[in-house]
Design an enzyme around this catalytic site. Structure first.
Site, PDB file in Angstrom:
ATOM      1  N   LEU A 103       0.817  -1.213   0.000  1.00 42.03           N
ATOM      2  CA  LEU A 103       0.000   0.000   0.000  1.00 42.03           C
ATOM      3  C   LEU A 103       0.850   1.262   0.000  1.00 42.03           C
ATOM      4  O   LEU A 103       1.736   1.416   0.826  1.00 42.03           O
ATOM      5  CB  LEU A 103      -0.909  -0.006   1.236  1.00 42.03           C
ATOM      6  CG  LEU A 103      -1.979   1.074   1.309  1.00 42.03           C
ATOM      7  CD1 LEU A 103      -2.939   0.972   0.139  1.00 42.03           C
ATOM      8  CD2 LEU A 103      -2.709   1.008   2.641  1.00 42.03           C
ATOM      9  N   ASP A 104       0.598   2.141  -0.954  1.00 41.10           N
ATOM     10  CA  ASP A 104       1.263   3.445  -1.047  1.00 41.10           C
ATOM     11  C   ASP A 104       2.780   3.342  -1.168  1.00 41.10           C
ATOM     12  O   ASP A 104       3.503   4.277  -0.844  1.00 41.10           O
ATOM     13  CB  ASP A 104       0.900   4.315   0.170  1.00 41.10           C
ATOM     14  CG  ASP A 104      -0.601   4.492   0.311  1.00 41.10           C
ATOM     15  OD1 ASP A 104      -1.099   4.566   1.442  1.00 41.10           O
ATOM     16  OD2 ASP A 104      -1.277   4.509  -0.738  1.00 41.10           O
ATOM     17  N   GLU A 105       3.265   2.210  -1.668  1.00 39.96           N
ATOM     18  CA  GLU A 105       4.714   1.998  -1.821  1.00 39.96           C
ATOM     19  C   GLU A 105       5.146   1.939  -3.277  1.00 39.96           C
ATOM     20  O   GLU A 105       6.322   1.761  -3.578  1.00 39.96           O
ATOM     21  CB  GLU A 105       5.104   0.671  -1.141  1.00 39.96           C
ATOM     22  CG  GLU A 105       4.945   0.666   0.370  1.00 39.96           C
ATOM     23  CD  GLU A 105       6.128   1.333   1.058  1.00 39.96           C
ATOM     24  OE1 GLU A 105       6.037   1.597   2.274  1.00 39.96           O
ATOM     25  OE2 GLU A 105       7.129   1.630   0.353  1.00 39.96           O
TER      26      GLU A 105
END
Ligand SMILES: Nc1nc2c(c(=O)[nH]1)N[C@@H](CN(C=O)c1ccc(C(=O)N[C@@H](CCC(=O)O)C(=O)O)cc1)CN2
EC number: 3.5.1.10
Length: 282
Positions: free
Chosen positions: A225-227
């Site tokens: 997530l969000d990486e």
């Protein structure tokens, strides 16, 4: 009328890459109109925009003709027809500001893509999307129905032959399987200046932290997530007088601008992946 193309190349760095590529294009009566290159460690990255004298030549034919060079230099090389309009599927939840902005740019011709539809886990955006003459797909989701809902998402991607999926504030975490199916062709707008404030409520996290700057990040979607690899970011100043809700409102403008630039650069083939990073020839 000259046909216009874009060649993107990623390969191990060595002498002669630019020379052999430019030579190939000259041999095929093509003239380079824009050139970018970047050396990173042992890697080499290049984007060439060019026009071809032969009005009948195609991207596939040029890519096939270039294949022996690509093999010799261990290149990942793609030739794209600059006149082809990429097909885009947009996903949204309840916040419509990024969707409105993208569809405004599509309607005024700034974003030269074909929008194959808009999909949402809520019905809020139906009237706006249908007013724009586009298909709206309402696919509610719960933890129990996630696999079925995601299968429906993938069917819409495949049936629509979507080249790109844009998460324009779509607030559901995609499964590893869907991330894998959409690898390198799914862009998300995260409403913080990553790596700060990952997750669902970044503005409230930022407000609690007392930040003086908020921002937004457009990135390719990965399982983590969000990486995912960052394509574009921007920020704006805020101060102590701003409530969390103020930050939500003030951030929307930044989110729209960042997502629009990231989508534009992606469909112009200006973004090359370099592991967990991107190279953006803007
Ligand atoms: N596999 C990925 N999926 C998604 C990513 C990603 O990076 N990888 N980005 C998000 C968008 N996003 C932040 O930008 C985000 C969306 C949703 C959540 C979250 O915790 N969602 C909850 C449900 C929230 C709700 O129903 O409103 C959840 O899914 O359990 C965090 C961050 C899009 N998908």
């Amino acid at each position: 009328m000259h046909r216009r193309f874009v060649l993107t190349v990623t390969c191990p760095d060595r002498i002669g890459i630019v020379a052999v590529t430019a030579g190939f294009l000259a041999t095929h009566r093509c003239s380079i109109t824009e050139a970018h290159q970047h050396h990173e460690g042992d890697g080499f990255f290049m984007r060439l925009a060019f026009r071809a004298e032969d009005a009948a030549i195609t991207a596939a034919a040029l890519e096939a003709a270039f294949a022996p060079v690509a093999r010799e230099f261990a290149m990942t090389a793609r030739v794209h027809d600059a006149a082809r309009r990429p097909r885009v599927l947009i996903l949204v939840s309840r916040f419509g500001h990024c969707l409105f902005d993208l569809l405004h740019r599509w309607r005024n011709g700034q974003l030269a893509v074909d929008v194959v539809g808009v999909l949402s886990n809520h019905d809020d955006m139906r009237s706006f999307v249908e007013w724009n003459g586009l298909p709206f797909h309402h696919l509610p989701v719960t933890a129990e129905t996630k696999a079925t809902q995601e299968a429906a998402i993938l069917r819409l991607v495949e049936d629509g032959q979507a080249d790109l999926v844009v998460l324009a504030r779509y607030m559901q975490i995609l499964s590893p399987a869907l991330c894998a199916a959409l690898a390198g062709r799914c862009i998300n707008i995260h409403h913080s200046f990553l790596p700060s404030f990952k997750g669902a409520k970044p503005y409230h996290q930022a407000h609690r932290r007392g930040v003086k700057i908020i921002g937004a990040t457009a990135h390719y979607v990965t399982t983590d997530l969000d990486e995912g690899p960052i394509i574009e970011q921007d920020v704006r100043r805020v101060n102590h007088a701003r409530s969390a809700d103020d930050l939500v409102t003030l951030g929307q403008e930044v989110e729209c601008a960042v997502l629009a630039r990231a989508v534009q650069w992606h469909v112009d083939h200006r973004v090359l992946l370099n592991g967990q990073q991107t190279i953006v020839f803007d």
